[in-house]
Design a protein around this motif. Structure first.
Motif, PDB file in Angstrom:
ATOM      1  N   TRP A 214       7.191  -0.232   2.999  1.00 15.97           N
ATOM      2  CA  TRP A 214       8.560  -0.510   2.598  1.00 15.97           C
ATOM      3  C   TRP A 214       8.870   0.279   1.328  1.00 15.97           C
ATOM      4  CZ3 TRP A 214      10.361  -3.142  -1.847  1.00 15.97           C
ATOM      5  CH2 TRP A 214      11.726  -3.432  -1.839  1.00 15.97           C
ATOM      6  N   ARG A 215      10.032   0.907   1.306  1.00 14.30           N
ATOM      7  CA  ARG A 215      10.426   1.704   0.144  1.00 14.30           C
ATOM      8  C   ARG A 215      11.717   1.172  -0.463  1.00 14.30           C
ATOM      9  NH1 ARG A 215       8.101   5.195   3.613  1.00 14.30           N
ATOM     10  NH2 ARG A 215       6.559   6.623   2.774  1.00 14.30           N
ATOM     11  N   ASP A 216      11.730   1.121  -1.788  1.00 12.45           N
ATOM     12  CA  ASP A 216      12.937   0.809  -2.537  1.00 12.45           C
ATOM     13  C   ASP A 216      13.267   2.076  -3.327  1.00 12.45           C
ATOM     14  OD1 ASP A 216      14.957  -0.053  -4.170  1.00 12.45           O
ATOM     15  OD2 ASP A 216      13.848  -1.736  -5.026  1.00 12.45           O
ATOM     16  N   ASP A 217      14.082   2.947  -2.718  1.00  6.31           N
ATOM     17  CA  ASP A 217      14.389   4.236  -3.338  1.00  6.31           C
ATOM     18  C   ASP A 217      15.117   4.078  -4.665  1.00  6.31           C
ATOM     19  OD1 ASP A 217      13.168   5.661  -1.275  1.00  6.31           O
ATOM     20  OD2 ASP A 217      14.997   5.649  -0.069  1.00  6.31           O
ATOM     21  N   ALA A 218      15.908   3.022  -4.803  1.00  2.00           N
ATOM     22  CA  ALA A 218      16.664   2.810  -6.040  1.00  2.00           C
ATOM     23  C   ALA A 218      15.736   2.586  -7.236  1.00  2.00           C
ATOM     24  CB  ALA A 218      17.613   1.631  -5.883  1.00  2.00           C
ATOM     25  N   SER A 219      14.619   1.893  -7.022  1.00  2.00           N
ATOM     26  CA  SER A 219      13.710   1.603  -8.131  1.00  2.00           C
ATOM     27  C   SER A 219      12.509   2.545  -8.180  1.00  2.00           C
ATOM     28  CB  SER A 219      13.209   0.156  -8.041  1.00  2.00           C
ATOM     29  OG  SER A 219      12.359   0.004  -6.919  1.00  2.00           O
ATOM     30  N   GLY A 220      12.308   3.352  -7.141  1.00  2.00           N
ATOM     31  CA  GLY A 220      11.159   4.254  -7.114  1.00  2.00           C
ATOM     32  C   GLY A 220       9.863   3.553  -6.770  1.00  2.00           C
ATOM     33  N   PHE A 221       9.948   2.513  -5.951  1.00  2.00           N
ATOM     34  CA  PHE A 221       8.781   1.698  -5.588  1.00  2.00           C
ATOM     35  C   PHE A 221       8.511   1.786  -4.096  1.00  2.00           C
ATOM     36  CE2 PHE A 221       7.300  -2.685  -4.319  1.00  2.00           C
ATOM     37  CZ  PHE A 221       6.007  -2.554  -4.786  1.00  2.00           C
ATOM     38  N   THR A 222       7.231   1.954  -3.737  1.00  2.00           N
ATOM     39  CA  THR A 222       6.786   1.922  -2.347  1.00  2.00           C
ATOM     40  C   THR A 222       5.679   0.891  -2.237  1.00  2.00           C
ATOM     41  OG1 THR A 222       7.294   4.269  -2.047  1.00  2.00           O
ATOM     42  CG2 THR A 222       5.818   3.269  -0.440  1.00  2.00           C
ATOM     43  N   ARG A 223       5.757   0.056  -1.189  1.00  2.00           N
ATOM     44  CA  ARG A 223       4.770  -1.005  -0.965  1.00  2.00           C
ATOM     45  C   ARG A 223       4.190  -0.868   0.429  1.00  2.00           C
ATOM     46  NH1 ARG A 223       4.109  -5.990   1.399  1.00  2.00           N
ATOM     47  NH2 ARG A 223       3.219  -7.649   0.140  1.00  2.00           N
ATOM     48  N   ARG A 224       2.858  -0.785   0.510  1.00  2.00           N
ATOM     49  CA  ARG A 224       2.145  -0.725   1.785  1.00  2.00           C
ATOM     50  C   ARG A 224       1.359  -2.013   1.949  1.00  2.00           C
ATOM     51  NH1 ARG A 224      -0.100   2.855   5.485  1.00  2.00           N
ATOM     52  NH2 ARG A 224       0.879   4.614   4.441  1.00  2.00           N
ATOM     53  N   SER A 225       1.530  -2.694   3.081  1.00  2.00           N
ATOM     54  CA  SER A 225       0.795  -3.917   3.372  1.00  2.00           C
ATOM     55  C   SER A 225      -0.516  -3.525   4.045  1.00  2.00           C
ATOM     56  CB  SER A 225       1.626  -4.830   4.276  1.00  2.00           C
ATOM     57  OG  SER A 225       0.959  -6.048   4.458  1.00  2.00           O
ATOM     58  N   VAL A 226      -1.563  -3.356   3.251  1.00  2.00           N
ATOM     59  CA  VAL A 226      -2.860  -2.876   3.729  1.00  2.00           C
ATOM     60  C   VAL A 226      -3.557  -3.933   4.576  1.00  2.00           C
ATOM     61  CG1 VAL A 226      -5.125  -2.008   3.017  1.00  2.00           C
ATOM     62  CG2 VAL A 226      -3.075  -1.339   1.736  1.00  2.00           C
ATOM     63  N   SER A 227      -3.615  -5.151   4.064  1.00  2.00           N
ATOM     64  CA  SER A 227      -4.217  -6.278   4.769  1.00  2.00           C
ATOM     65  C   SER A 227      -3.235  -7.430   4.674  1.00  2.00           C
ATOM     66  CB  SER A 227      -5.563  -6.647   4.150  1.00  2.00           C
ATOM     67  OG  SER A 227      -6.140  -7.742   4.821  1.00  2.00           O
ATOM     68  N   PRO A 228      -2.318  -7.546   5.665  1.00  2.00           N
ATOM     69  CA  PRO A 228      -1.249  -8.539   5.577  1.00  2.00           C
ATOM     70  C   PRO A 228      -1.770  -9.963   5.692  1.00  2.00           C
ATOM     71  CG  PRO A 228      -1.209  -7.464   7.716  1.00  2.00           C
ATOM     72  CD  PRO A 228      -2.263  -6.771   6.901  1.00  2.00           C
ATOM     73  N   PRO A 229      -0.972 -10.943   5.230  1.00  2.00           N
ATOM     74  CA  PRO A 229      -1.384 -12.336   5.358  1.00  2.00           C
ATOM     75  C   PRO A 229      -1.547 -12.714   6.824  1.00  2.00           C
ATOM     76  CG  PRO A 229       0.845 -12.166   4.430  1.00  2.00           C
ATOM     77  CD  PRO A 229       0.352 -10.784   4.643  1.00  2.00           C
ATOM     78  N   ALA A 230      -2.491 -13.611   7.077  1.00  2.00           N
ATOM     79  CA  ALA A 230      -2.748 -14.074   8.443  1.00  2.00           C
ATOM     80  C   ALA A 230      -3.278 -15.496   8.384  1.00  2.00           C
ATOM     81  CB  ALA A 230      -3.754 -13.164   9.137  1.00  2.00           C
ATOM     82  N   ALA A 231      -3.021 -16.243   9.436  1.00  2.00           N
ATOM     83  CA  ALA A 231      -3.490 -17.629   9.521  1.00  2.00           C
ATOM     84  C   ALA A 231      -5.003 -17.675   9.347  1.00  2.00           C
ATOM     85  CB  ALA A 231      -3.098 -18.235  10.858  1.00  2.00           C
ATOM     86  N   GLY A 232      -5.459 -18.592   8.544  1.00  2.00           N
ATOM     87  CA  GLY A 232      -6.888 -18.779   8.331  1.00  2.00           C
ATOM     88  C   GLY A 232      -7.471 -17.896   7.235  1.00  2.00           C
ATOM     89  N   LEU A 233      -6.683 -16.947   6.723  1.00  2.00           N
ATOM     90  CA  LEU A 233      -7.145 -16.071   5.649  1.00  2.00           C
ATOM     91  C   LEU A 233      -6.300 -16.338   4.411  1.00  2.00           C
ATOM     92  CD1 LEU A 233      -7.554 -12.719   7.627  1.00  2.00           C
ATOM     93  CD2 LEU A 233      -9.309 -14.420   7.095  1.00  2.00           C
ATOM     94  N   ARG A 234      -6.926 -16.405   3.241  1.00  2.00           N
ATOM     95  CA  ARG A 234      -6.203 -16.737   2.020  1.00  2.00           C
ATOM     96  C   ARG A 234      -5.846 -15.517   1.188  1.00  2.00           C
ATOM     97  NH1 ARG A 234      -9.966 -20.429  -0.859  1.00  2.00           N
ATOM     98  NH2 ARG A 234      -8.483 -20.141  -2.505  1.00  2.00           N
ATOM     99  N   GLY A 235      -6.426 -14.365   1.501  1.00  2.00           N
ATOM    100  CA  GLY A 235      -6.176 -13.174   0.694  1.00  2.00           C
ATOM    101  C   GLY A 235      -5.351 -12.134   1.428  1.00  2.00           C
ATOM    102  N   GLU A 236      -4.748 -11.250   0.660  1.00  2.00           N
ATOM    103  CA  GLU A 236      -4.054 -10.102   1.223  1.00  2.00           C
ATOM    104  C   GLU A 236      -4.159  -8.955   0.234  1.00  2.00           C
ATOM    105  OE1 GLU A 236       0.430  -9.828   1.058  1.00  2.00           O
ATOM    106  OE2 GLU A 236       0.193 -11.962   0.672  1.00  2.00           O
ATOM    107  N   ILE A 237      -4.033  -7.738   0.758  1.00  2.00           N
ATOM    108  CA  ILE A 237      -4.085  -6.544  -0.082  1.00  2.00           C
ATOM    109  C   ILE A 237      -2.834  -5.718   0.168  1.00  2.00           C
ATOM    110  CG2 ILE A 237      -5.352  -4.428  -0.657  1.00  2.00           C
ATOM    111  CD1 ILE A 237      -7.863  -5.767   0.507  1.00  2.00           C
ATOM    112  N   THR A 238      -2.181  -5.325  -0.920  1.00  2.00           N
ATOM    113  CA  THR A 238      -1.069  -4.397  -0.826  1.00  2.00           C
ATOM    114  C   THR A 238      -1.374  -3.216  -1.727  1.00  2.00           C
ATOM    115  OG1 THR A 238       0.170  -5.468  -2.601  1.00  2.00           O
ATOM    116  CG2 THR A 238       0.655  -6.187  -0.362  1.00  2.00           C
ATOM    117  N   GLN A 239      -0.723  -2.097  -1.417  1.00  5.05           N
ATOM    118  CA  GLN A 239      -0.812  -0.922  -2.271  1.00  5.05           C
ATOM    119  C   GLN A 239       0.587  -0.619  -2.770  1.00  5.05           C
ATOM    120  OE1 GLN A 239      -2.856   2.807  -0.980  1.00  5.05           O
ATOM    121  NE2 GLN A 239      -0.824   3.658  -1.299  1.00  5.05           N
ATOM    122  N   GLY A 240       0.723  -0.458  -4.054  1.00 10.65           N
ATOM    123  CA  GLY A 240       2.014  -0.121  -4.637  1.00 10.65           C
ATOM    124  C   GLY A 240       1.976   1.266  -5.224  1.00 10.65           C
TER     125      GLY A 240
END
Length: 194
Positions: free
Chosen positions: A95-121
């Motif tokens: 996901w990109r927010d061109d107005a703020s210059g931010f890009t977010r990649r959901s590397v390991s998205p949330p899922a049932a039974g898992l408590r952690g997630e990883i994103t890259q900004g």
């Protein structure tokens, strides 16, 4: 699902439901005795359901859902399928927010039974993003800078980070991310829900 005493199979939704019931009890830190006390379901029935020796009745599942604060449909959805073990790069949501210059990649998205997630900004030079608070108060965050320089302000305290540095904290309030320097800042955020 029936509690007919015929025993559960090793695969399918019964096996996933049994695993999810074990996970929920473990997440709460309860013994079988404690769960039996809270739910009104016998320890023996709980144990047999977790070992897939029986398939719990709708009434049993309803009692467990009440204790865990879930609807039956949510519990069954959590047991319906397991998250993929490998999340391929081409399947990760960007996901990109061109107005703020931010890009977010959901590397390991949330899922049932898992408590952690990883994103890259990734923040472009001069980018500055502020958040009013976390979606879940008290969530644990680990921010690892992969490239560039980043200033992260958590709970009012600014932290200047360079490539390789890792900041970790539990977030209760506001936070802010600023790219420092003339190159983009790329970083990983590991979130662990309480």
């Amino acid at each position: 699902m029936r509690d007919d005493g015929s025993g559960g199979s090793g695969g399918g939704v019964d096996a996933r439901l049994a695993r999810r019931l074990v996970e929920l009890r473990t997440e709460h830190g309860w013994s079988l005795e404690e769960l039996a006390r809270r739910s009104g379901v016998s320890r023996s029935t709980l144990s047999r359901a977790e070992r897939q020796e029986i398939s719990p009745t709708a009434a049993t599942l309803n009692r467990l859902c009440a204790v865990y604060g879930r609807t039956l449909s949510v519990l069954l959805a959590e047991a319906e399928s397991e998250p993929p073990q490998v999340v391929r790069a081409d399947r990760q949501t960007v996901w990109r927010d061109d107005a703020s210059g931010f890009t977010r990649r959901s590397v390991s998205p949330p899922a049932a039974g898992l408590r952690g997630e990883i994103t890259q900004g990734t923040l472009l030079p001069g980018s500055d993003i502020a958040y009013d608070g976390p979606p879940v108060p008290g969530q644990e965050q680990h921010i690892w800078v992969l490239e560039g320089e980043l200033e992260v302000t958590a709970e009012g305290v600014p932290h200047r980070l360079s490539a390789g540095d890792c900041l970790r904290f539990r977030l209760w309030g506001r936070s802010r991310f600023r790219c420092l320097g003339s190159a983009p800042a790329r970083y990983a955020v590991v979130v662990v829900l309480p």
